[in-house]
Motif scaffolding. Sequence first.
Motif, short mmCIF file in Angstrom:
data_model
loop_
_atom_site.label_atom_id
_atom_site.label_comp_id
_atom_site.label_asym_id
_atom_site.label_seq_id
_atom_site.Cartn_x
_atom_site.Cartn_y
_atom_site.Cartn_z
N THR A 105 0.85 -1.19 0.00
CA THR A 105 0.00 0.00 0.00
C THR A 105 0.88 1.24 0.00
N VAL A 106 0.53 2.20 -0.82
CA VAL A 106 1.26 3.47 -0.90
C VAL A 106 0.34 4.59 -0.45
N GLU A 107 0.84 5.46 0.41
CA GLU A 107 0.08 6.63 0.85
C GLU A 107 0.81 7.90 0.43
N ILE A 108 0.09 8.82 -0.17
CA ILE A 108 0.62 10.15 -0.46
C ILE A 108 -0.18 11.16 0.35
N LEU A 109 0.54 11.99 1.10
CA LEU A 109 -0.09 13.08 1.84
C LEU A 109 0.46 14.38 1.29
N SER A 110 -0.41 15.19 0.70
CA SER A 110 0.02 16.44 0.08
C SER A 110 -0.33 17.62 0.97
N THR B 17 0.65 3.11 -12.91
CA THR B 17 0.18 3.94 -11.80
C THR B 17 1.34 4.73 -11.20
N TRP B 18 2.49 4.09 -11.05
CA TRP B 18 3.67 4.81 -10.56
C TRP B 18 4.04 5.96 -11.51
N ASN B 19 4.12 5.65 -12.79
CA ASN B 19 4.61 6.63 -13.76
C ASN B 19 3.62 7.76 -14.03
N ASN B 20 2.33 7.43 -14.05
CA ASN B 20 1.33 8.41 -14.49
C ASN B 20 0.54 9.06 -13.36
N VAL B 21 0.61 8.50 -12.16
CA VAL B 21 -0.19 9.03 -11.05
C VAL B 21 0.70 9.41 -9.85
N ILE B 22 1.46 8.45 -9.34
CA ILE B 22 2.19 8.69 -8.09
C ILE B 22 3.36 9.65 -8.28
N ASN C 288 15.47 26.70 6.88
CA ASN C 288 14.53 27.71 7.33
C ASN C 288 14.04 28.56 6.17
N HIS C 289 14.98 28.93 5.29
CA HIS C 289 14.64 29.76 4.14
C HIS C 289 13.68 29.03 3.20
N SER C 290 13.93 27.73 3.00
CA SER C 290 13.07 26.94 2.12
C SER C 290 11.68 26.74 2.72
N ILE C 291 11.62 26.50 4.03
CA ILE C 291 10.31 26.32 4.67
C ILE C 291 9.48 27.61 4.58
N LYS C 292 10.12 28.75 4.78
CA LYS C 292 9.40 30.02 4.69
C LYS C 292 8.89 30.29 3.29
N ASN C 293 9.57 29.73 2.28
CA ASN C 293 9.19 29.95 0.88
C ASN C 293 8.60 28.68 0.26
N LYS C 294 7.96 27.86 1.09
CA LYS C 294 7.43 26.57 0.68
C LYS C 294 6.38 26.69 -0.43
N ILE C 295 6.47 25.77 -1.39
CA ILE C 295 5.41 25.61 -2.39
C ILE C 295 4.55 24.41 -2.02
N HIS C 296 5.19 23.25 -1.89
CA HIS C 296 4.48 22.03 -1.48
C HIS C 296 5.33 21.22 -0.52
N ASN C 297 4.66 20.46 0.34
CA ASN C 297 5.30 19.48 1.18
C ASN C 297 4.55 18.17 1.01
N ASN C 298 5.15 17.21 0.31
CA ASN C 298 4.50 15.94 0.03
C ASN C 298 5.22 14.80 0.74
N ARG C 299 4.44 13.86 1.24
CA ARG C 299 5.01 12.71 1.94
C ARG C 299 4.58 11.42 1.25
N LEU C 300 5.55 10.56 1.02
CA LEU C 300 5.31 9.25 0.42
C LEU C 300 5.60 8.17 1.46
#
Length: 264
Positions: free
Chosen positions: A80-85, A122-127, A185-197
């Motif tokens: 099972t794979v979980e993505i949290l965006s 599914t890996w290539n086109n979705v995940i 710190n600089h990257s977190i302040k300028n965050k676009i996305h944080n994704n977890r696999l």
Amino acid sequence: MVPTFTVSDIFVMMQTLNTKALIGFSDPFLGFSKEQIEIEWEKTYKKLHALELVRFSNGEIDLEEGFANALWIMSRTNLTVEILSDGEKKSLFYFSKNNVVECSQQEDKKYTLYMHGAPSDTWNNVIYPRMLAGVDKQKVYSQEKVFVPTSYYSEWIKKGTVIDEQKLVQFNKNGDLKKMSRLLNHSIKNKIHNNRLLIFYKEHNDWAIEGLHVLTSTTSNWTFEMINENNVELLVGKQSSAIEIVAEILDVLRRVQNQHEQIL
């Protein structure tokens, strides 16, 4: 209109198939009386019947074929794979040899079920596309790594800043911690996305886990490999180019493929 299901609906469907464990969900019926559980079962079956996903014939339950196949994969998968965006949008992917079922969380906390094609597709086109959201060509300012407890990282992402560099001293004995903290710190302040696999897989009849966080920002992109050191959950973070992010995801997948049992 695509039907949506509550967590209770999903658990009723899984219990019907005598599912021992369903990765990604907590049992909503803990503490319920027998009568309360029976009410939930009745509500779910009435809903499924209205959606024409369940028929009753001569006292037996007959599931619509595509729906039955999706439930069976969810119930029997070994991978099972979980993505949290961005800490909000969650999708769970239940793998079989030939197809992948996606259970996707909606804004109202209900879930939709989608049947995807082969695991490789599914890996290539979705995940991969979802994990690479926000990845752009950014400069890598350092090749060093920084060790961060998972709980600290989650707190920093939520608040949008690194709280206290001194908290990291005990986990980082080498390298320029001050520089790495400043860059992070600089990257977190300028965050676009944080994704977890997260990848859950069967290993000797027990569930094991591998994972990776991908942080994208307008300044630099980062990958954070999940490890466990002295019973402390840590993330090993480093600045990564777009190609390196893809490579890190592939490394997680390779580690899993070398260890998990044959699915279904």
